[in-house]
Design a protein around this motif. Sequence first.
Motif, mmCIF file in Angstrom:
data_model
loop_
_atom_site.group_PDB
_atom_site.id
_atom_site.type_symbol
_atom_site.label_atom_id
_atom_site.label_comp_id
_atom_site.label_asym_id
_atom_site.label_seq_id
_atom_site.Cartn_x
_atom_site.Cartn_y
_atom_site.Cartn_z
ATOM 1 N N LEU A 81 0.832 -1.204 0.000
ATOM 2 C CA LEU A 81 0.000 0.000 0.000
ATOM 3 C C LEU A 81 0.869 1.257 0.000
ATOM 4 C CD1 LEU A 81 -2.801 -1.104 2.494
ATOM 5 C CD2 LEU A 81 -3.040 -0.733 0.035
ATOM 6 N N CYS A 82 1.976 1.210 0.707
ATOM 7 C CA CYS A 82 2.894 2.356 0.713
ATOM 8 C C CYS A 82 3.507 2.575 -0.670
ATOM 9 C CB CYS A 82 3.994 2.147 1.754
ATOM 10 S SG CYS A 82 3.437 2.223 3.474
ATOM 11 N N LEU A 83 3.918 1.493 -1.311
ATOM 12 C CA LEU A 83 4.501 1.594 -2.649
ATOM 13 C C LEU A 83 3.485 2.143 -3.642
ATOM 14 C CD1 LEU A 83 6.607 1.007 -4.842
ATOM 15 C CD2 LEU A 83 5.782 -1.362 -4.906
ATOM 16 N N VAL A 96 5.834 12.327 -16.001
ATOM 17 C CA VAL A 96 7.140 12.088 -16.614
ATOM 18 C C VAL A 96 8.071 11.375 -15.631
ATOM 19 C CG1 VAL A 96 9.182 13.155 -17.625
ATOM 20 C CG2 VAL A 96 6.902 14.044 -18.171
ATOM 21 N N ASP A 97 8.027 11.795 -14.369
ATOM 22 C CA ASP A 97 8.882 11.172 -13.353
ATOM 23 C C ASP A 97 8.484 9.722 -13.086
ATOM 24 O OD1 ASP A 97 10.264 13.520 -13.089
ATOM 25 O OD2 ASP A 97 9.106 14.220 -11.357
ATOM 26 N N LEU A 98 7.227 9.385 -13.385
ATOM 27 C CA LEU A 98 6.763 8.016 -13.141
ATOM 28 C C LEU A 98 7.441 7.020 -14.073
ATOM 29 C CD1 LEU A 98 4.719 6.130 -11.667
ATOM 30 C CD2 LEU A 98 3.120 6.609 -13.537
ATOM 31 N N GLU A 99 7.808 7.472 -15.269
ATOM 32 C CA GLU A 99 8.346 6.569 -16.282
ATOM 33 C C GLU A 99 9.612 5.848 -15.805
ATOM 34 O OE1 GLU A 99 8.889 8.423 -20.022
ATOM 35 O OE2 GLU A 99 6.775 9.015 -20.242
ATOM 36 N N GLN A 100 10.471 6.543 -15.096
ATOM 37 C CA GLN A 100 11.722 5.914 -14.660
ATOM 38 C C GLN A 100 11.474 4.754 -13.705
ATOM 39 O OE1 GLN A 100 14.067 8.295 -11.842
ATOM 40 N NE2 GLN A 100 12.375 9.776 -11.812
ATOM 41 N N HIS A 101 10.341 4.793 -13.020
ATOM 42 C CA HIS A 101 10.017 3.727 -12.071
ATOM 43 C C HIS A 101 9.329 2.537 -12.751
ATOM 44 C CE1 HIS A 101 11.186 6.301 -8.760
ATOM 45 N NE2 HIS A 101 10.337 7.247 -9.184
ATOM 46 N N ILE A 102 8.426 2.804 -13.680
ATOM 47 C CA ILE A 102 7.657 1.713 -14.279
ATOM 48 C C ILE A 102 8.354 1.101 -15.492
ATOM 49 C CG2 ILE A 102 5.478 2.626 -13.428
ATOM 50 C CD1 ILE A 102 4.892 3.683 -16.211
ATOM 51 N N GLU A 103 9.282 1.838 -16.101
ATOM 52 C CA GLU A 103 9.997 1.290 -17.252
ATOM 53 C C GLU A 103 11.182 0.418 -16.826
ATOM 54 O OE1 GLU A 103 8.901 1.320 -20.177
ATOM 55 O OE2 GLU A 103 7.262 2.720 -19.799
ATOM 56 N N ASP A 104 11.757 0.720 -15.686
ATOM 57 C CA ASP A 104 12.884 -0.079 -15.191
ATOM 58 C C ASP A 104 12.756 -0.245 -13.678
ATOM 59 O OD1 ASP A 104 15.184 -1.522 -14.973
ATOM 60 O OD2 ASP A 104 16.549 0.166 -15.290
ATOM 61 N N PRO A 105 11.759 -1.025 -13.254
ATOM 62 C CA PRO A 105 11.505 -1.169 -11.808
ATOM 63 C C PRO A 105 12.664 -1.781 -11.029
ATOM 64 C CG PRO A 105 10.243 -2.776 -13.056
ATOM 65 C CD PRO A 105 10.815 -1.815 -14.055
ATOM 66 N N GLN A 106 13.489 -2.591 -11.689
ATOM 67 C CA GLN A 106 14.598 -3.222 -10.981
ATOM 68 C C GLN A 106 15.687 -2.211 -10.613
ATOM 69 O OE1 GLN A 106 14.286 -6.302 -9.882
ATOM 70 N NE2 GLN A 106 12.280 -6.282 -10.895
ATOM 71 N N SER A 107 15.699 -1.084 -11.305
ATOM 72 C CA SER A 107 16.676 -0.034 -10.998
ATOM 73 C C SER A 107 16.039 1.149 -10.280
ATOM 74 C CB SER A 107 17.350 0.456 -12.291
ATOM 75 O OG SER A 107 17.996 -0.610 -12.956
ATOM 76 N N SER A 108 14.756 1.053 -10.051
ATOM 77 C CA SER A 108 14.019 2.155 -9.421
ATOM 78 C C SER A 108 14.369 2.278 -7.943
ATOM 79 C CB SER A 108 12.515 1.923 -9.579
ATOM 80 O OG SER A 108 11.772 2.772 -8.735
ATOM 81 N N ALA A 109 14.681 3.500 -7.533
ATOM 82 C CA ALA A 109 14.974 3.744 -6.118
ATOM 83 C C ALA A 109 13.734 3.510 -5.262
ATOM 84 C CB ALA A 109 15.484 5.169 -5.937
ATOM 85 N N LEU A 110 12.557 3.778 -5.840
ATOM 86 C CA LEU A 110 11.312 3.599 -5.101
ATOM 87 C C LEU A 110 11.009 2.122 -4.884
ATOM 88 C CD1 LEU A 110 8.807 4.736 -3.781
ATOM 89 C CD2 LEU A 110 7.758 4.947 -6.056
#
Length: 289
Positions: A81-83, A96-110
């Motif tokens: 739920l937090c994620l 735009v900032d969301l793309e870095q997380h959903i396109e490469d989740p394995q490298s995402s800081a989140l």
Amino acid sequence: MIGILGIVIIFAMVFGGYLAAGGKMTIILKSLPFEMMMIGGAAIGAFLISNDKGGIKHTLQDLGKVFKGVKWKPEDYRELLCLLFALIRIAKQSPVDLEQHIEDPQSSALFSKYPKIQADKEAVALICDTLRSASMNYDDPHQVEEVLEKRMEANLHHALHSSHALQTMADGLPALGIVAAVLGVIKTMGSIDQPPEVLGKLIGGALVGTFLGVFLAYGLVGPFAAKVKAVVEEDSHFYQLIREVLVANLHNHAASICIEVGRQNTPAHYRPDFADLEEALKSIKQEAA
């Protein structure tokens, strides 16, 4: 631990009761290797015939669930739920900032803050695919919910394969026990000229086959199948929570409302406490600020 305890109780009660009633283990132990070879070997052979390589590997892996239990614990639901809260806030404030997380989740800081979720390919794929579709204007809540529902039904059907395979084996074991018993009777009839004490042992050995088939079916393999099914179905709630939150987001609710919808739809024994979750979400807001 509970699974091991259950197995110990089964053996203790069945054989303990047999010994307490005056039974002797000698005839069982003498016949057991041969009966097990016939019944167990036939059951394994039938299992190999009825399953492909992937199904066999999947079933062997899932046997561990009998002892490990469910994968997703209450704290994992809170972290999910937090994620989702953090991702939805980013999607609303800066797509735009969301793309870095959903396109490469394995490298995402989140995503890296939640390593257990990040390591689960299906959970990550559900989240990223749905958010990516929304960013591409495929955001009809009803259509997306239908797509997610079909996807999760297919995943659940696949995950339950090992349970079905084990249950099929359990259903066949009593019949295989009869096969072994019949062979024992045939062996006995070939020694019909022997004295009664010899024939008694031969008949007893034949009946061990019937006992073993029924015992394995209802004492071990059947319960294993039921446990695997229960664990898989329990873990499926985790993925259903992803669907509930992301569909709520497509209805343009505020991020906090989406999370509350997900929390309310979480099974009671996994549902995070409102105050604890709110405290965790405040920390996310402060980090973002």
